[in-house]
Design a protein around this motif. Structure first.
Motif, PDB file in Angstrom:
ATOM      1  N   ARG A  15       0.836  -1.205   0.000  1.00 49.37           N
ATOM      2  CA  ARG A  15       0.000   0.000   0.000  1.00 49.37           C
ATOM      3  C   ARG A  15       0.869   1.251   0.000  1.00 49.37           C
ATOM      4  NH1 ARG A  15      -3.110   3.496   3.562  1.00 49.37           N
ATOM      5  NH2 ARG A  15      -2.017   2.695   5.373  1.00 49.37           N
ATOM      6  N   PHE A  16       1.954   1.223   0.779  1.00 53.83           N
ATOM      7  CA  PHE A  16       2.852   2.376   0.807  1.00 53.83           C
ATOM      8  C   PHE A  16       3.474   2.614  -0.568  1.00 53.83           C
ATOM      9  CE2 PHE A  16       7.208   3.915   0.989  1.00 53.83           C
ATOM     10  CZ  PHE A  16       6.945   5.230   1.348  1.00 53.83           C
ATOM     11  N   ILE A  17       3.949   1.565  -1.210  1.00 48.69           N
ATOM     12  CA  ILE A  17       4.570   1.714  -2.526  1.00 48.69           C
ATOM     13  C   ILE A  17       3.562   2.307  -3.518  1.00 48.69           C
ATOM     14  CG2 ILE A  17       5.489   0.448  -4.517  1.00 48.69           C
ATOM     15  CD1 ILE A  17       6.841  -1.429  -2.423  1.00 48.69           C
ATOM     16  N   LYS A  18       2.340   1.818  -3.491  1.00 46.57           N
ATOM     17  CA  LYS A  18       1.310   2.325  -4.400  1.00 46.57           C
ATOM     18  C   LYS A  18       1.045   3.812  -4.165  1.00 46.57           C
ATOM     19  CE  LYS A  18      -3.489   1.520  -5.690  1.00 46.57           C
ATOM     20  NZ  LYS A  18      -4.694   0.752  -5.421  1.00 46.57           N
ATOM     21  N   THR A  19       0.888   4.218  -2.912  1.00 47.66           N
ATOM     22  CA  THR A  19       0.597   5.618  -2.625  1.00 47.66           C
ATOM     23  C   THR A  19       1.819   6.503  -2.846  1.00 47.66           C
ATOM     24  OG1 THR A  19       1.020   5.327  -0.254  1.00 47.66           O
ATOM     25  CG2 THR A  19      -1.262   5.100  -1.011  1.00 47.66           C
TER      26      THR A  19
END
Length: 70
Positions: A15-19
């Motif tokens: 999720r962090f990588i996506k955001t």
């Protein structure tokens, strides 16, 4: 380390990588002035994307702390 906490950390990392990529894309679109060398000296923020990346970063930190503590 438990399997469940490992799964949670992986989920938060994704999720962090996506955001973070969404925030990076917003910055690259030219909405923020960046120095020519694109070093980490530029302060960027104030958008939905950067706020989401900051929140995802905090959630990932918590998940990693839980992972280390289990």
């Amino acid at each position: 380390m438990t399997y469940k906490r490992l799964e949670e950390a992986i989920k938060e990392a994704r999720r962090f990588i996506k955001t973070a990529e969404a925030a990076q894309s917003r910055i690259a679109d030219g909405k923020y002035p960046l120095p020519r060398d694109k070093q980490q000296t530029a302060l960027v923020g104030g958008s939905r994307e950067t706020a989401a990346a900051r929140r995802a970063s905090m959630d990932l930190t918590r998940a990693l702390t839980d992972l280390r503590g289990s």
